[in-house]
Scaffold this active site. Structure first.
Site, PDB file in Angstrom:
ATOM      1  N   GLY A  23       0.787  -1.243   0.000  1.00 41.89           N
ATOM      2  CA  GLY A  23       0.000   0.000   0.000  1.00 41.89           C
ATOM      3  C   GLY A  23       0.813   1.285   0.000  1.00 41.89           C
ATOM      4  O   GLY A  23       0.310   2.334   0.403  1.00 41.89           O
ATOM      5  N   SER A  24       2.062   1.229  -0.481  1.00 38.02           N
ATOM      6  CA  SER A  24       2.844   2.476  -0.465  1.00 38.02           C
ATOM      7  C   SER A  24       2.295   3.496  -1.468  1.00 38.02           C
ATOM      8  O   SER A  24       2.346   4.702  -1.217  1.00 38.02           O
ATOM      9  CB  SER A  24       4.333   2.201  -0.714  1.00 38.02           C
ATOM     10  OG  SER A  24       4.544   1.683  -1.992  1.00 38.02           O
ATOM     11  N   ASN A  25       1.742   3.022  -2.568  1.00 37.89           N
ATOM     12  CA  ASN A  25       1.092   3.964  -3.502  1.00 37.89           C
ATOM     13  C   ASN A  25      -0.179   4.544  -2.889  1.00 37.89           C
ATOM     14  O   ASN A  25      -0.487   5.718  -3.084  1.00 37.89           O
ATOM     15  CB  ASN A  25       0.774   3.275  -4.833  1.00 37.89           C
ATOM     16  CG  ASN A  25       1.970   3.221  -5.759  1.00 37.89           C
ATOM     17  OD1 ASN A  25       2.354   4.234  -6.336  1.00 37.89           O
ATOM     18  ND2 ASN A  25       2.595   2.053  -5.861  1.00 37.89           N
ATOM     19  N   MET A  53      -3.868  -7.296  -6.945  1.00 37.38           N
ATOM     20  CA  MET A  53      -3.347  -8.465  -7.648  1.00 37.38           C
ATOM     21  C   MET A  53      -4.427  -9.372  -8.234  1.00 37.38           C
ATOM     22  O   MET A  53      -4.209 -10.564  -8.412  1.00 37.38           O
ATOM     23  CB  MET A  53      -2.439  -9.280  -6.705  1.00 37.38           C
ATOM     24  CG  MET A  53      -1.262  -8.494  -6.168  1.00 37.38           C
ATOM     25  SD  MET A  53      -0.242  -7.779  -7.465  1.00 37.38           S
ATOM     26  CE  MET A  53       0.659  -9.245  -7.949  1.00 37.38           C
ATOM     27  N   ILE A  76      -7.612  -9.698 -11.340  1.00 37.59           N
ATOM     28  CA  ILE A  76      -8.174  -9.093 -12.543  1.00 37.59           C
ATOM     29  C   ILE A  76      -9.541  -8.528 -12.188  1.00 37.59           C
ATOM     30  O   ILE A  76     -10.343  -9.185 -11.526  1.00 37.59           O
ATOM     31  CB  ILE A  76      -8.306 -10.161 -13.659  1.00 37.59           C
ATOM     32  CG1 ILE A  76      -6.941 -10.818 -13.839  1.00 37.59           C
ATOM     33  CG2 ILE A  76      -8.904  -9.566 -14.918  1.00 37.59           C
ATOM     34  CD1 ILE A  76      -6.341 -10.791 -15.176  1.00 37.59           C
ATOM     35  N   HIS A 115       1.437   0.108 -13.285  1.00 34.38           N
ATOM     36  CA  HIS A 115       2.139  -1.143 -13.597  1.00 34.38           C
ATOM     37  C   HIS A 115       3.650  -0.890 -13.631  1.00 34.38           C
ATOM     38  O   HIS A 115       4.100   0.099 -14.220  1.00 34.38           O
ATOM     39  CB  HIS A 115       1.646  -1.676 -14.952  1.00 34.38           C
ATOM     40  CG  HIS A 115       2.268  -2.988 -15.300  1.00 34.38           C
ATOM     41  ND1 HIS A 115       1.873  -4.169 -14.716  1.00 34.38           N
ATOM     42  CD2 HIS A 115       3.292  -3.306 -16.144  1.00 34.38           C
ATOM     43  CE1 HIS A 115       2.618  -5.153 -15.193  1.00 34.38           C
ATOM     44  NE2 HIS A 115       3.483  -4.661 -16.059  1.00 34.38           N
ATOM     45  N   ASP A 160      -3.370  -5.280 -18.444  1.00 36.21           N
ATOM     46  CA  ASP A 160      -2.325  -4.257 -18.648  1.00 36.21           C
ATOM     47  C   ASP A 160      -2.290  -3.713 -20.082  1.00 36.21           C
ATOM     48  O   ASP A 160      -1.213  -3.475 -20.639  1.00 36.21           O
ATOM     49  CB  ASP A 160      -0.940  -4.823 -18.275  1.00 36.21           C
ATOM     50  CG  ASP A 160      -0.864  -5.225 -16.810  1.00 36.21           C
ATOM     51  OD1 ASP A 160      -1.540  -4.578 -15.991  1.00 36.21           O
ATOM     52  OD2 ASP A 160      -0.136  -6.167 -16.486  1.00 36.21           O
ATOM     53  N   GLU A 179       6.949   5.725  -9.398  1.00 39.61           N
ATOM     54  CA  GLU A 179       5.492   5.558  -9.276  1.00 39.61           C
ATOM     55  C   GLU A 179       4.869   6.654  -8.411  1.00 39.61           C
ATOM     56  O   GLU A 179       3.757   7.107  -8.695  1.00 39.61           O
ATOM     57  CB  GLU A 179       5.165   4.181  -8.668  1.00 39.61           C
ATOM     58  CG  GLU A 179       5.443   3.038  -9.618  1.00 39.61           C
ATOM     59  CD  GLU A 179       5.074   1.677  -9.046  1.00 39.61           C
ATOM     60  OE1 GLU A 179       5.097   0.714  -9.814  1.00 39.61           O
ATOM     61  OE2 GLU A 179       4.766   1.561  -7.845  1.00 39.61           O
TER      62      GLU A 179
HETATM   63  C1  GRF Z   1       3.557  -1.314  -7.447  1.00 36.65           C
HETATM   64  O1  GRF Z   1       4.915  -1.435  -7.741  1.00 36.65           O
HETATM   65  C2  GRF Z   1       2.737  -1.357  -8.692  1.00 36.65           C
HETATM   66  O2  GRF Z   1       3.434  -1.013  -9.829  1.00 36.65           O
HETATM   67  C3  GRF Z   1       2.311  -2.790  -8.807  1.00 36.65           C
HETATM   68  O3  GRF Z   1       2.220  -3.261  -7.487  1.00 36.65           O
HETATM   69  C4  GRF Z   1       3.063  -2.501  -6.638  1.00 36.65           C
HETATM   70  C5  GRF Z   1       2.274  -2.093  -5.456  1.00 36.65           C
HETATM   71  O4  GRF Z   1       3.051  -1.542  -4.425  1.00 36.65           O
HETATM   72  N1  GRF Z   1       1.095  -2.877  -9.577  1.00 36.65           N
HETATM   73  P1  GRF Z   1       2.355  -0.865  -3.190  1.00 36.65           P
HETATM   74  O5  GRF Z   1       1.399  -1.874  -2.587  1.00 36.65           O
HETATM   75  O6  GRF Z   1       1.654   0.366  -3.640  1.00 36.65           O
HETATM   76  O7  GRF Z   1       3.477  -0.556  -2.234  1.00 36.65           O
END
Ligand code: GRF
Length: 187
Positions: free
Chosen positions: A14-16, A88, A90, A107, A143, A172
Site C-alpha cells: 500500500g505504499s502507492n 493483484m 483481474i 504497472h 495491462d 510511481e
Molecule cells: C507497485 O509497484 C505497482 O506497480 C504494482 O504493485 C506494486 C504495489 O506496491 N502494480 P504498493 O502496494 O503500492 O506498495
C-alpha cells in the site's frame, strides 16, 4: 473544486495508497480517497486506511458474491473514480463496464512491454536498457488499456531486481498523482 470520490484497490504493502492519500489532502488535488478495498485481509496498506480514518472493505474474491459487495460499497460511498494500486486480481468485466474510463492502474514496466507479473526479473533477463512504470486505463485485457503517463530510468550494470523495484516505485510516487492530475485537467 469538488474532488472526485475515489476508491483505491490494494492487495499488499500500500505504499502507492499512502502516497495518494497524502497527495489527495492537497487543496487542489482532484480526488479524495473515500474508500479502500483490499482482497487481502492481511494487506499492510489497510493500516493507512485506518490511520487516516478512511472506510475500508475486505473482499474475498473466492466468494461468488464478492462483486456485489464491491458494487454496493462503491454505491454507498458514491465512488466515481477507481485507482488500482498493487491490486493483484483481474477486475471483473461488470465493474469495467460500469466505470468506463474511470479505472486506472499502475504497472511496474514500460508497457506494452512486460505485462503481467514478475516484471523485474524479465526486464533483467531481456537485458533491457530502460525500466520504469506506466499508469494506464483499465480495460478487459490485462495491462492493455491506453497509457496516461509513463516514467523511465536507465538500468545500471549492477542493478538487481530489488534495485529495479526501488527505482521503479520511486517513479510511481510521482507518476500516479501526475496521471490523475492529467485526467481531470482534461475534463
Ligand atoms: C507497485 O509497484 C505497482 O506497480 C504494482 O504493485 C506494486 C504495489 O506496491 N502494480 P504498493 O502496494 O503500492 O506498495
Amino acid at each position: 473544486m469538488v474532488k472526485k470520490k475515489t476508491c483505491v484497490f490494494i492487495s499488499g504493502k500500500g505504499s502507492n495508497l499512502k502516497n495518494l492519500i497524502s497527495r489527495s489532502r492537497e487543496k487542489n488535488f482532484p480526488i479524495n480517497i473515500s474508500l479502500v478495498i483490499s482482497n487481502n485481509k492481511n494487506a499492510y496498506g489497510i493500516n493507512y486506511a485506518k490511520k487516516f480514518r478512511i472506510p475500508y472493505v475486505i473482499i474475498n474474491t473466492k466468494n461468488q458474491n464478492y462483486e456485489n459487495k464491491v458494487f454496493l460499497n462503491l454505491k454507498k460511498y458514491k465512488i466515481s473514480f477507481i485507482c488500482l494500486a498493487g491490486f493483484m486480481k483481474i477486475i471483473s468485466s461488470g465493474l469495467i463496464k460500469n466505470y468506463k474510463r474511470k479505472i486506472i492502474n499502475i504497472h511496474p514496466s514500460l508497457l506494452p512491454k512486460f505485462k503481467g507479473l514478475n516484471t523485474f526479473s524479465r526486464i533483467l533477463k531481456n537485458k533491457e536498457i530502460k525500466a520504469g512504470c506506466t499508469v494506464h486505463y483499465v480495460n478487459e485485457k490485462l495491462d492493455s488499456g491506453s497509457t496516461i503517463t509513463q516514467k523511465s530510468f536507465f538500468i545500471e550494470d549492477n542493478d538487481n531486481e530489488l534495485d529495479l523495484k526501488k527505482k521503479t516505485q520511486k517513479l510511481e510516487y510521482s507518476a500516479f498523482p501526475e496521471a490523475i492530475i492529467k485526467i481531470f485537467r482534461n475534463i
